[in-house]
Design a protein around this motif. Structure first.
Motif, PDB file in Angstrom:
ATOM      1  N   ARG A  99       0.815  -1.110   0.052  1.00 28.02           N
ATOM      2  CA  ARG A  99      -0.035  -0.014  -0.146  1.00 28.02           C
ATOM      3  C   ARG A  99       1.029   1.392  -0.065  1.00 28.02           C
ATOM      4  NH1 ARG A  99      -3.694  -3.157   4.113  1.00 28.02           N
ATOM      5  NH2 ARG A  99      -4.805  -4.179   2.736  1.00 28.02           N
ATOM      6  N   SER A 100       2.214   1.204  -0.185  1.00 28.89           N
ATOM      7  CA  SER A 100       2.815   2.449   0.052  1.00 28.89           C
ATOM      8  C   SER A 100       2.850   2.873  -1.257  1.00 28.89           C
ATOM      9  CB  SER A 100       4.489   2.046   0.425  1.00 28.89           C
ATOM     10  OG  SER A 100       5.028   1.157  -0.737  1.00 28.89           O
ATOM     11  N   PHE A 101       3.064   3.953  -1.400  1.00 30.45           N
ATOM     12  CA  PHE A 101       3.065   4.934  -2.659  1.00 30.45           C
ATOM     13  C   PHE A 101       4.282   4.440  -3.504  1.00 30.45           C
ATOM     14  CE2 PHE A 101       0.550   8.813  -0.879  1.00 30.45           C
ATOM     15  CZ  PHE A 101      -0.701   7.904  -1.252  1.00 30.45           C
ATOM     16  N   PHE A 102       5.340   4.210  -3.006  1.00 32.94           N
ATOM     17  CA  PHE A 102       6.558   3.576  -3.618  1.00 32.94           C
ATOM     18  C   PHE A 102       6.235   2.307  -4.421  1.00 32.94           C
ATOM     19  CE2 PHE A 102       9.993   0.882  -4.282  1.00 32.94           C
ATOM     20  CZ  PHE A 102      10.903   1.727  -5.158  1.00 32.94           C
ATOM     21  N   TYR A 103       5.499   1.416  -3.615  1.00 28.53           N
ATOM     22  CA  TYR A 103       5.166   0.409  -4.388  1.00 28.53           C
ATOM     23  C   TYR A 103       4.077   0.345  -5.440  1.00 28.53           C
ATOM     24  CZ  TYR A 103       4.139  -5.084  -4.524  1.00 28.53           C
ATOM     25  OH  TYR A 103       3.856  -5.850  -5.077  1.00 28.53           O
ATOM     26  N   PHE A 104       3.095   1.503  -5.171  1.00 27.97           N
ATOM     27  CA  PHE A 104       2.452   1.748  -6.364  1.00 27.97           C
ATOM     28  C   PHE A 104       3.119   2.174  -7.653  1.00 27.97           C
ATOM     29  CE2 PHE A 104       0.308   5.060  -8.745  1.00 27.97           C
ATOM     30  CZ  PHE A 104      -1.209   4.760  -8.891  1.00 27.97           C
ATOM     31  N   MET A 105       3.821   3.157  -7.521  1.00 27.76           N
ATOM     32  CA  MET A 105       4.588   3.677  -8.534  1.00 27.76           C
ATOM     33  C   MET A 105       5.590   2.553  -9.249  1.00 27.76           C
ATOM     34  SD  MET A 105       3.883   6.726  -9.360  1.00 27.76           S
ATOM     35  CE  MET A 105       4.810   6.545 -10.773  1.00 27.76           C
ATOM     36  N   LYS A 106       5.987   1.731  -8.450  1.00 23.77           N
ATOM     37  CA  LYS A 106       7.092   0.413  -9.027  1.00 23.77           C
ATOM     38  C   LYS A 106       6.048  -0.421  -9.884  1.00 23.77           C
ATOM     39  CE  LYS A 106       8.918  -3.662  -6.731  1.00 23.77           C
ATOM     40  NZ  LYS A 106       9.769  -3.955  -7.735  1.00 23.77           N
ATOM     41  N   THR A 107       4.783  -0.723  -9.295  1.00 23.17           N
ATOM     42  CA  THR A 107       3.916  -1.635 -10.033  1.00 23.17           C
ATOM     43  C   THR A 107       3.181  -1.114 -11.113  1.00 23.17           C
ATOM     44  OG1 THR A 107       2.576  -1.475  -8.317  1.00 23.17           O
ATOM     45  CG2 THR A 107       3.768  -3.387  -8.142  1.00 23.17           C
TER      46      THR A 107
END
Ligand code: F6R
Length: 268
Positions: A99-107
């Protein structure tokens, strides 16, 4: 001077007053809006020697990221020289957290294009010392001035996680999230309000305003009154996104629904 053009896929309103220029584009559908944003990002990537892009998370920019990926697959764009920054992050959240925004951008983007990992910058919400984390990020942005910063508008008028009454002079900082922002997080995979972090860490308003160009995106009828206030309202800290009216190079891109309450009465 004020002018109004009607184009096939979008309406363009251009307002100039006191040296300020605000461009508003209204698209017939979300997909044309997404294409426009992807074209802008990819044109910048093709033009600059070391392009620096600031990305937003949330639902609004997903389609534009999809179209960037499609362009990359068609070999129309090379992201290898791009430096990327994210606007914000939840405090207390590791980058591995889904749910992190980093994970969002990565995926949603980074995993699907040839951006170099070492050129991806993001706030670490799990840092032990948030003050030095904020300082580190601000310095990185100062060293790598952002060519285009994508933005979305929050349900309380926020940009990034700069909630109402954040000083316009703010740089990267930790923010107590307002109720509207906590509630909106339910759209990002949280099962209940209890799971949503209460703090965010975010580029400040002054940080965002340093970007050379801002692209503010809004979609859907839920955003329409907010959009009108952002574009036509008084520029004030109680409505943070209103600050974009004072940026020298900003484009507001809207679908028809987000533009449905936009007061166009200033058009001659
Ligand atoms: C995201 C961010 C937020 C969102 C805004 C709109 O990084 O900083 O300001 O842009 O909350 O979110 P969506 O697009 O989900 O409506």
């Amino acid at each position: 001077m004020l002018s109004f053009f009607i184009m096939k896929k979008c309406y363009i309103i251009r307002e100039e007053s006191g040296g300020m220029k605000m461009e508003i584009k209204i698209f017939e559908d979300a997909s044309s809006l997404d294409s426009y944003v992807a074209d802008e990002l990819c044109a910048c990537v093709g033009m600059e020697e070391h392009p620096v892009l600031g990305f937003a998370t949330g639902n609004t920019p997903c389609g534009a990221y999809d179209q960037c990926i499609e362009k990359y697959k068609r070999k129309e764009v090379d992201f290898s020289k791009v430096t990327a920054f994210s606007l914000d992050e939840y405090v207390g959240m590791h980058h591995q957290n889904e749910r992190s925004f980093f994970y969002f951008m990565k995926t949603h983007l980074y995993d699907h294009i040839n951006i170099a990992k070492e050129n991806i910058y993001a706030l670490n919400g799990a840092a032990m010392d948030m003050d030095s984390e904020c300082h580190r990020y601000e310095e990185l942005i100062n060293k790598n001035p952002i060519d285009i910063q994508l933005l979305g508008i929050g349900m309380d008028g926020h940009i990034a996680y700069n909630e109402p009454n954040t000083p316009f002079t703010s740089i990267t900082h930790v923010m107590e999230l307002h109720h509207e922002s906590i509630e909106s997080s339910l759209n990002y995979g949280f099962n209940s309000l209890d799971e949503v972090p209460r703090q965010g860490v975010t580029m400040g308003i002054a940080t965002i305003m340093k970007a050379k160009r801002l692209i503010m995106m809004a979609k859907g009828a839920d955003k329409t009154e907010l959009v009108d206030r952002m574009v036509n309202g008084i520029v004030c800290e109680s409505f943070p996104s209103s600050i974009i009216q004072t940026h020298p190079n900003v484009v507001v891109v809207l679908d028809k629904e987000a533009a449905s309450s936009l007061r166009l009465n200033t058009i001659k």
